[in-house]
Motif scaffolding. Structure first.
Motif, mmCIF file in Angstrom:
data_model
loop_
_atom_site.group_PDB
_atom_site.id
_atom_site.type_symbol
_atom_site.label_atom_id
_atom_site.label_comp_id
_atom_site.label_asym_id
_atom_site.label_seq_id
_atom_site.Cartn_x
_atom_site.Cartn_y
_atom_site.Cartn_z
ATOM 1 N N PRO A 64 2.382 8.100 3.545
ATOM 2 C CA PRO A 64 1.713 7.262 4.542
ATOM 3 C C PRO A 64 0.213 7.539 4.669
ATOM 4 C CG PRO A 64 3.449 8.591 5.564
ATOM 5 C CD PRO A 64 3.448 8.889 4.114
ATOM 6 N N ARG A 65 -0.188 8.777 4.472
ATOM 7 C CA ARG A 65 -1.618 9.092 4.591
ATOM 8 C C ARG A 65 -2.421 8.422 3.477
ATOM 9 N NH1 ARG A 65 -2.629 13.809 8.059
ATOM 10 N NH2 ARG A 65 -0.609 14.499 8.800
ATOM 11 N N LYS A 66 -1.889 8.458 2.259
ATOM 12 C CA LYS A 66 -2.573 7.799 1.142
ATOM 13 C C LYS A 66 -2.565 6.287 1.319
ATOM 14 C CE LYS A 66 -1.734 11.379 -2.301
ATOM 15 N NZ LYS A 66 -0.984 11.735 -3.515
ATOM 16 N N ALA A 67 -1.461 5.760 1.865
ATOM 17 C CA ALA A 67 -1.371 4.321 2.102
ATOM 18 C C ALA A 67 -2.416 3.870 3.110
ATOM 19 C CB ALA A 67 0.024 3.951 2.587
ATOM 20 N N ILE A 68 -2.614 4.638 4.156
ATOM 21 C CA ILE A 68 -3.625 4.298 5.161
ATOM 22 C C ILE A 68 -5.013 4.319 4.524
ATOM 23 C CG2 ILE A 68 -4.750 5.150 7.262
ATOM 24 C CD1 ILE A 68 -1.938 5.917 8.256
ATOM 25 N N ALA A 71 0.834 -1.203 0.000
ATOM 26 C CA ALA A 71 0.000 0.000 0.000
ATOM 27 C C ALA A 71 0.868 1.253 0.000
ATOM 28 C CB ALA A 71 -0.929 0.009 1.209
ATOM 29 N N LEU A 72 1.953 1.219 0.746
ATOM 30 C CA LEU A 72 2.855 2.363 0.793
ATOM 31 C C LEU A 72 3.513 2.597 -0.559
ATOM 32 C CD1 LEU A 72 3.824 4.466 2.826
ATOM 33 C CD2 LEU A 72 5.715 2.972 3.383
ATOM 34 N N THR A 73 3.906 1.518 -1.233
ATOM 35 C CA THR A 73 4.497 1.639 -2.562
ATOM 36 C C THR A 73 3.467 2.177 -3.552
ATOM 37 O OG1 THR A 73 5.953 -0.221 -2.082
ATOM 38 C CG2 THR A 73 5.715 0.394 -4.387
ATOM 39 N N ALA A 74 2.226 1.650 -3.489
ATOM 40 C CA ALA A 74 1.176 2.092 -4.406
ATOM 41 C C ALA A 74 0.810 3.555 -4.173
ATOM 42 C CB ALA A 74 -0.064 1.216 -4.244
ATOM 43 N N ALA A 75 0.987 4.022 -2.943
ATOM 44 C CA ALA A 75 0.639 5.411 -2.616
ATOM 45 C C ALA A 75 1.804 6.362 -2.849
ATOM 46 C CB ALA A 75 0.177 5.497 -1.165
#
Length: 137
Positions: free
Chosen positions: A116-120, A108-112
């Motif tokens: 970190p906010r987008k990953a969450i 998720a962090l890589t995709a965002a």
């Protein structure tokens, strides 16, 4: 001659003690808000690091001294407000704490794009989409 028989340094402020009590309440609120030690407030406001200790032991400041401390606290709050506006406008927001660690979180962090906010937010969407499937099974 003044109404007080004591030397000028020992005379209580003109007025009643309730003015001093409300002043000390404002000072205590400021110290809690600013996380500033009392000695630093005394030194910065009136040039006496032991002033608040003396006042808590019963010595009463003059009204002029109370006004100087009030003016310092107000200027500190004003400068702090300007600093808060600047940091919120020009600096990055604080990073949220890591709530998960593992392959899904790193994906998720890589995709965002390492935000970190987008990953969450992506993880929240993934969990919401999986929950109905888990309830059906």
């Amino acid at each position: 001659m003044s109404a007080c028989a004591l030397p000028a340094r020992r005379c209580p402020p003109r007025g009643n003690k309730s003015a001093f009590a409300t002043f000390m309440q404002r000072v205590d609120d400021f110290l809690r808000e600013s996380r500033m030690p009392p000695s630093v407030l005394g030194l910065n406001a009136i040039g006496d690091s032991g002033a608040l200790t003396y006042w808590r032991k019963g010595r009463l400041p003059r009204f002029r001294t109370m006004r100087r401390v009030d003016a310092y606290m107000e200027s500190w709050r004003r400068e702090r407000g300007q600093l808060d506006r600047l940091t919120s406008r020009y600096l990055l927001p604080p990073k949220p704490e890591v709530v998960a660690d593992g392959p899904l979180a790193s994906s998720a962090l890589t995709a965002a794009g390492n935000d970190p906010r987008k990953a969450i937010e992506l993880l929240r969407i993934a969990i919401e989409s999986i929950q109905p499937l888990a309830k059906a099974a």
